[in-house]
Design a protein around this motif. Structure first.
Motif: not given
Ligand code: URA
Ligand code: ZN
Length: 382
Positions: A82-109
């Motif tokens: 399973v993959s997250s669907a578009n548009p992923w984190l594309d619209f976020l500022p860098a620091s928010e994208a980094k934090t959310l990526a880590s959280q969503l990776n943990e959530d998907l795990e």
């Protein structure tokens, strides 16, 4: 090999609850517009810039794991990546994208780890993680996230859009990221979002048809071509890149691409191989809806071997299409393309399965490969 004959879906999406909360909190696209109709929730997903018809109806199919499993059961799907669907984190500022990526990776795990068992050693759900691929992100932050995903045992790859960190997939700044993805063996699922300007060469509104049928695959075609032309596959030959929607138009245009390169010595000098050779280094989902298209893609993959030796290729022999099938993998694109009337099975899924079954020149082994065995090998699940 007790798992042979399994049906594995490698193109299936989720909007995780944390991501949905973010979309609900926004008042510009991408967003989920919360409303009701006759007392019932009538939420709409708006992810494209000029979303037709007020957005797509969105409900638990998009976020609820039980709904994913029910969908799998209904279609005989044993295992899904399973993959997250578009548009992923594309619209976020860098620091928010980094934090959310880590959280969503943990959530998907967690989403995968709490899924039912398929066998004593396998779950029914695995995942593609997310990298914070946005402008101004540091390469160190991207590498940290690759490392995080690598350590999460149910995440077997990453899903990536076509913009890189704002300058496309041919941006040399991405080289350390490709190196890390190659080293970790994570599969890169390359997926479109932006398409082609919906007003290109005409003015009429055709709903979602042009952006999804043509815009999406053309976007993948261009992004992959840029990656090839930048020599990414020469520098990182063990990268495992899986193209959405059977590689879009790239298989059909690959000889034209090779010819244009031949006539441009500057571009030609950047590449170690004929353009057609690179198609044999890629993986293609089988989300093409027709047996002729699937057969053609497998021919083009098989043909790539002709261009490997350095000596001029002979173009007068037929190819063995069974060889190409090994790089093709079944997918559904769930939860997109739901049936318009309630039916037991989704037409979009049934059509893709029927197409695999009807490819001329594929025997039982090739069909089972595309249905699931190729995925089990690619994701090291056997
Ligand atoms: N529509 C989307 O927005 N994404 C998909 O993956 C498929 C259809
Ligand atoms: Zn998709």
């Amino acid at each position: 090999m007790a798992l042979a004959g399994r049906l594995v879906d490698i193109h299936t999406h989720v909007y995780l609850p944390r991501y949905c909360s973010l979309l609900r909190s926004r008042n510009t696209v991408p967003r989920i517009l919360t409303s009701s109709h006759d007392g019932k929730p009538d939420d709409r997903l708006l992810i494209l810039d000029h979303e037709p018809s007020g957005g797509r109806p969105v409900g638990p199919q998009y976020w609820d794991r039980d709904e994913k499993i029910k969908f799998m059961d209904r279609h005989g799907i044993d295992l899904s990546v399973v993959s997250s669907a578009n548009p992923w984190l594309d619209f976020l500022p860098a620091s928010e994208a980094k934090t959310l990526a880590s959280q969503l990776n943990e959530d998907l795990e967690q989403y995968c780890s709490e899924s039912p068992q398929l066998s004593p050693s396998l779950k029914r759900l695995y995942g593609f993680g997310l990298l914070p691929l946005v402008p101004e992100i540091s390469i160190a932050a991207l590498l940290e996230t690759v490392e995080q995903i690598y350590k999460l045992s149910y995440l077997k790859g990453i899903i990536m859009g076509t913009r890189g960190i704002g300058k496309g997939l041919d941006d040399e700044a991405l080289d350390p990221v490709w190196a890390a993805l190659e080293k970790t063996g994570l599969v890169v699922f390359l997926h479109p979002h932006y398409g082609v300007d919906e007003k290109a060469w005409g003015d009429k509104d055709n709903g979602h048809v042009l952006p999804l049928a043509l815009g999406f695959p053309f976007e993948t075609t261009i992004a992959t071509t840029r990656l090839i032309l930048a020599g990414v596959l020469d520098r990182f030959p063990s990268l495992r890149i899986l193209l959405a929607h059977s590689g879009g138009a790239l298989p059909q245009l690959s000889s034209r691409l090779a010819s244009c390169i031949d006539h441009d010595p500057v571009v030609a000098s950047r590449l170690s191989h004929d353009a057609r050779w690179y198609l044999g280094k890629l993986y293609f989902d089988a989300v093409a809806y027709g047996p002729e298209e699937l057969g053609f893609v497998s021919d083009v993959i098989a043909r790539s071997a002709r261009f490997g030796s350095g000596s001029p290729a002979t173009l007068d022999k037929t190819v063995d299409r069974t060889l190409g099938s090994k790089r093709m993998l079944f997918g559904t694109d769930h939860p997109f393309f739901p049936p318009l009337q309630s039916t037991e099975k989704w037409k979009s899924v049934v059509e893709n399965l029927q197409a695999i079954d009807a490819v001329s020149g594929w025997g039982q082994a090739e069909k089972e490969g595309v249905r699931g065995d190729n995925a089990l090998s690619l994701f090291n699940l056997v």
